[in-house]
Design a protein around this motif. Sequence first.
Motif, PDB file in Angstrom:
ATOM      1  N   GLY A   1       0.991  -1.119   0.045  1.00 58.75           N
ATOM      2  CA  GLY A   1      -0.076  -0.078   0.090  1.00 58.75           C
ATOM      3  C   GLY A   1       0.657   1.388  -0.121  1.00 58.75           C
ATOM      4  N   ARG A   2       2.104   1.035   0.027  1.00 58.42           N
ATOM      5  CA  ARG A   2       3.090   2.194   0.044  1.00 58.42           C
ATOM      6  C   ARG A   2       3.846   2.313  -1.111  1.00 58.42           C
ATOM      7  NH1 ARG A   2       3.316   4.359   5.216  1.00 58.42           N
ATOM      8  NH2 ARG A   2       2.119   3.140   6.882  1.00 58.42           N
TER       9      ARG A   2
ATOM     10  N   ASN B   1       0.221  13.379  -4.821  1.00 56.31           N
ATOM     11  CA  ASN B   1      -0.532  12.259  -3.896  1.00 56.31           C
ATOM     12  C   ASN B   1       0.154  12.059  -2.650  1.00 56.31           C
ATOM     13  OD1 ASN B   1      -2.600  10.931  -2.978  1.00 56.31           O
ATOM     14  ND2 ASN B   1      -1.673   8.976  -3.424  1.00 56.31           N
ATOM     15  N   VAL B   2       1.742  12.037  -2.690  1.00 56.60           N
ATOM     16  CA  VAL B   2       2.496  11.758  -1.608  1.00 56.60           C
ATOM     17  C   VAL B   2       2.651  13.037  -0.885  1.00 56.60           C
ATOM     18  CG1 VAL B   2       4.927  11.298  -1.015  1.00 56.60           C
ATOM     19  CG2 VAL B   2       4.132   9.865  -2.984  1.00 56.60           C
TER      20      VAL B   2
ATOM     21  N   TYR C   1       3.500   2.857  -5.563  1.00 53.42           N
ATOM     22  CA  TYR C   1       2.673   3.343  -6.519  1.00 53.42           C
ATOM     23  C   TYR C   1       2.967   2.520  -7.754  1.00 53.42           C
ATOM     24  CZ  TYR C   1       1.555   7.275  -3.748  1.00 53.42           C
ATOM     25  OH  TYR C   1       1.190   8.294  -2.691  1.00 53.42           O
TER      26      TYR C   1
ATOM     27  N   THR D   1       0.839   9.446   4.400  1.00 48.33           N
ATOM     28  CA  THR D   1       1.087   8.047   4.971  1.00 48.33           C
ATOM     29  C   THR D   1       0.805   7.129   3.655  1.00 48.33           C
ATOM     30  OG1 THR D   1      -1.505   8.123   4.988  1.00 48.33           O
ATOM     31  CG2 THR D   1      -0.198   8.378   6.882  1.00 48.33           C
ATOM     32  N   SER D   2       0.837   7.611   2.552  1.00 50.83           N
ATOM     33  CA  SER D   2       1.161   7.065   1.266  1.00 50.83           C
ATOM     34  C   SER D   2       2.396   6.630   0.850  1.00 50.83           C
ATOM     35  CB  SER D   2       0.313   7.381   0.089  1.00 50.83           C
ATOM     36  OG  SER D   2       0.756   8.465  -0.421  1.00 50.83           O
ATOM     37  N   SER D   3       3.232   7.361   1.477  1.00 49.10           N
ATOM     38  CA  SER D   3       4.855   7.243   1.304  1.00 49.10           C
ATOM     39  C   SER D   3       5.473   5.755   1.688  1.00 49.10           C
ATOM     40  CB  SER D   3       5.491   8.291   1.557  1.00 49.10           C
ATOM     41  OG  SER D   3       5.827   8.448   3.159  1.00 49.10           O
TER      42      SER D   3
END
Length: 173
Positions: free
Chosen positions: A70-71, A163-164, A73, A169-171
């Motif tokens: 989930g981290r 997005n990052v 892309y 938290t997506s990083s």
Amino acid sequence: MPPLSIRFVCYFTLGWLFAMPLSGFFGAMLPLILIFWCVGGCLHFSADIINIASAIRRAARRSASEKWNGRYYAYYGAQIRLCLVDGLVWIVEEDVRAIISPAVSEREQRLLGADYAAIPGTRLHGYSEQGLLRVIKVRLMRRGGEADMKKFIVWLQNEALPNVKRVPTSSAI
């Protein structure tokens, strides 16, 4: 109880030894014998089939809770990890190699200076967002522009990087 592989070989051998003599005498009975043999095998190996299914489920849950899940892309099937460290986005070198061809040379990495380094807090090396964009733009100017690199830079600037920065938290870190 013997291991699964030994039980399977024994079951297959016994079925073959039983079916082959009957196939000569009762050729029409062979499909029926094989059906009974398959049903018997399913009943005999049902516990093993259930164990395999639950092992697959456990492996899926374990992989879903891995550090990178989930981290990253996805860019046309390639996984790219983006790390946000102190407000600066880093892109993992391994992942960039899968997309940019030919790979970034050591000379290009030296010319980047601080824009290519070990990502703080990890054992990974990577490019800062400015460094990677600079490498791609220089390559586009030198080579007259490749469509794949143009798509990658547009994707990076319009989807991944915003997005990052918007959702830290997506990083990867």
